[in-house]
Design an enzyme around this catalytic site. Structure first.
Site, PDB file in Angstrom:
ATOM      1  N   GLU A 108     -12.409  10.921  27.797  1.00  0.00           N
ATOM      2  CA  GLU A 108     -12.406   9.484  27.486  1.00  0.00           C
ATOM      3  C   GLU A 108     -13.321   8.782  28.474  1.00  0.00           C
ATOM      4  OE1 GLU A 108      -8.593   7.440  27.370  1.00  0.00           O
ATOM      5  OE2 GLU A 108      -7.686   9.087  26.239  1.00  0.00           O
ATOM      6  N   GLU A 153      -3.170  12.402  30.140  1.00  0.00           N
ATOM      7  CA  GLU A 153      -2.966  11.569  31.331  1.00  0.00           C
ATOM      8  C   GLU A 153      -1.540  11.596  31.874  1.00  0.00           C
ATOM      9  OE1 GLU A 153      -4.429   7.621  30.536  1.00  0.00           O
ATOM     10  OE2 GLU A 153      -6.494   8.300  30.460  1.00  0.00           O
TER      11      GLU A 153
HETATM   12  C1  PNW Z   1      -6.153   5.625  28.707  1.00  0.00           C
HETATM   13  N1  PNW Z   1      -5.208   2.789  34.508  1.00  0.00           N
HETATM   14  O1  PNW Z   1      -5.116   4.980  29.399  1.00  0.00           O
HETATM   15  C2  PNW Z   1      -5.497   6.208  27.467  1.00  0.00           C
HETATM   16  O2  PNW Z   1      -5.617   7.595  27.348  1.00  0.00           O
HETATM   17  C3  PNW Z   1      -5.852   5.506  26.202  1.00  0.00           C
HETATM   18  O3  PNW Z   1      -4.817   5.716  25.264  1.00  0.00           O
HETATM   19  C4  PNW Z   1      -6.115   4.056  26.458  1.00  0.00           C
HETATM   20  O4  PNW Z   1      -6.280   3.310  25.285  1.00  0.00           O
HETATM   21  C5  PNW Z   1      -7.351   3.977  27.334  1.00  0.00           C
HETATM   22  O5  PNW Z   1      -7.187   4.737  28.519  1.00  0.00           O
HETATM   23  C6  PNW Z   1      -7.756   2.552  27.743  1.00  0.00           C
HETATM   24  O6  PNW Z   1      -6.754   1.953  28.515  1.00  0.00           O
HETATM   25  C7  PNW Z   1      -5.218   4.456  30.681  1.00  0.00           C
HETATM   26  O7  PNW Z   1      -4.385   1.900  34.778  1.00  0.00           O
HETATM   27  C8  PNW Z   1      -4.315   3.465  31.015  1.00  0.00           C
HETATM   28  O8  PNW Z   1      -6.006   3.192  35.366  1.00  0.00           O
HETATM   29  C9  PNW Z   1      -4.315   2.929  32.283  1.00  0.00           C
HETATM   30  C10 PNW Z   1      -5.212   3.375  33.235  1.00  0.00           C
HETATM   31  C11 PNW Z   1      -6.123   4.373  32.902  1.00  0.00           C
HETATM   32  C12 PNW Z   1      -6.113   4.903  31.619  1.00  0.00           C
END
Ligand code: PNW
Length: 457
Positions: free
Chosen positions: A362, A164
């Site tokens: 994911e 990401e």
């Molecule tokens: C992902 N958003 O993070 C990560 O790859 C994981 O480590 C995390 O635990 C999981 O999603 C759940 O949050 C994100 O703001 C963090 O859109 C923020 C966003 C999307 C994904």
């Protein structure tokens, strides 16, 4: 009824800092998340990843659970500072040895590893040199990538450089809610560009070591849906949001370009970090593209200068109402399974035969259900989330989208970054006092889907 290809891959995912713990053991160097967690006010309840799920010691038990669930594949990440405590130069053999043990035990259990090289735990020593804002990160990352494939490439055949990059750039350097906690749009554009270059450099470095591995990015993507597409401000906001989240990395990787709308609107904040030859270097053939999908963003009418829900839009000078509609998960995220289908079909239509195979690397949701009086964990809303999103994947496949696998997020409850241990994404419940694991109803449900190749979804 849903249909998945016969060789569809059913997996689950985690990341190093979120589960390993053992933050000070066996010579591991500090990461930016160690530092961030110890900075007052940054992480809910003052939680840290010092112990997390203690996976560093309990990985055999966790692999036994994966086996019980029938997982075919497991996506995990390497902690860079375990193997290079200073980020580059001296290696820490005990860090490499841990991943040898983990990988060997996975293979023994018949579970195929997919390894991420960078899931946000940058060695603090490299942050001290400017981290992702300093272009030197590209070479440090390539050097680390070479070492990883030299050591593990005989047993791991799927690698992904950066998890990401949008989150790295914009949450880490734009709004500062993630480590290293910088709030500066210019720094975020620099970091974003350097993740693009680092992705390409890492891919070439890994392939130079071995020709028999598959590599691809992992991008968190979402649709940005205007309430009223005839409203010029909403349409503009949707185009900017799509450009900075989705097209920035897709266009760079596939075509060596950045979206013109970003260049037009943010000018030299972006272009000043691009050097001659960079965009050619950015273009790289990927063996797959990993997509992390959680929810779509709503774009509503102007609020008169006060962006409400999350402030990324404020950072991009977008004055819109983003308040999500309908039921929300514990993250405050809405439910939009149709968005996953739309996205998967969109890339297939836009890129056609040029699009490599896709993996959902994911997908999942946070709900707080814990053990009941019967000792079991009943989490019907998670089952519903997984069911509707897997149905969306199958719908997209039926329309020709080349989706080859699905890695549920997450195998177990873990350290949810700035939100600490309160947000539970696992299909396995973890009691963080006792480290006891309990497979949730959703875990058993997922096991049954794997067994039937999703035919009853
Ligand atoms: C992902 N958003 O993070 C990560 O790859 C994981 O480590 C995390 O635990 C999981 O999603 C759940 O949050 C994100 O703001 C963090 O859109 C923020 C966003 C999307 C994904």
């Amino acid at each position: 009824m849903a249909t998945f290809p016969k060789d569809f891959i059913w997996g689950a995912a985690t990341s190093s800092y979120q589960i390993e713990g053992a933050a000070f053991e066996d010579g591991r160097g500090a990461s930016i998340w160690d530092t961030f967690c110890k900075t007052a006010g940054k992480v809910a309840n003052g939680d840290t990843g010092d112990v997390a799920n203690d996976h560093y010691h309990r990985y055999p038990e966790d692999i036994a659970i994966m086996k019980e669930l029938g997982l075919q594949a497991y996506r995990f990440s390497f902690a860079w500072p375990r193997m290079f405590p200073q980020g580059s130069g001296a290696k820490e053999e005990r860090g490499f040895a841990f991943y040898d043990r983990l990988i060997d035990e996975l293979l023994e259990a018949g579970i195929e590893p997919l390894a991420t090289l960078y899931h946000w735990d940058l060695p603090q020593a490299l942050q001290d040199k400017g981290g992702w804002v300093n272009r030197d990160i590209v070479n440090y990352f390539a050097e680390y990538s070479t070492a990883v494939v030299e050591r593990f490439g005989d047993r791991v055949k799927k690698f992904s450089p950066i998890n990401e990059p949008w989150v790295v750039a914009w949450l880490g350097h734009g709004i500062g809610i993630h480590a290293p906690g910088i709030l500066d749009r210019r720094a975020a554009f620099a970091a974003a560009h350097h993740t693009v270059l680092a992705h390409a450099a890492s891919t070439h470095a890994m392939r130079a070591v071995r020709g028999d591995i598959l590599t691809g990015p992992v991008l968190n993507q979402a649709n940005h849906v205007a309430d009223d597409t005839n409203d010029a401000a909403q349409a503009h906001a949707a185009a900017i949001a799509d450009a900075h989240q989705n097209r920035f990395w897709m266009d760079a990787i596939m075509y060596g370009t950045y979206p013109q709308i970003l260049i037009d609107n943010y000018g030299d904040e972006l272009t000043s970090v691009i050097k001659d030859g960079d965009m050619q270097a950015a273009m790289v053939k990927n063996d797959f593209i990993g997509i992390n999908y959680y929810f779509d963003n709503r774009i509503g009418k102007s609020l008169g200068g006060k962006p409400e829900w999350h402030s990324i839009s404020g950072l991009f000078d977008l004055d819109i109402d983003e308040t999500p509609r309908g039921p929300l998960t514990d993250m405050g995220w809405p439910l939009s399974p149709e968005g996953l289908e739309n996205l998967l079909v969109r890339w297939h239509k836009e890129h056609g035969d040029k699009l490599p195979p896709l993996f959902i690397t994911e997908n999942g949701c946070a709900y707080g259900d814990g053990p009941g009086a019967d000792g079991a964990v009943h989490d019907p809303k998670r089952i519903d989330y997984l069911q509707t999103h897997l149905k969306a994947v199958s719908n997209a496949i039926a329309q020709g989208s080349p989706v080859k696998g699905y890695y549920q997020w997450s195998l177990m409850d873990n350290f949810e970054w700035a939100l600490g241990y309160e947000k539970r994404f696992g299909i396995v419940h973890v009691d963080f006092e006792t480290q006891k694991r309990i497979i949730k109803d959703s875990g058993y449900w997922y096991r049954d889907q794997i067994k039937n190749n999703g035919s009853t979804i």
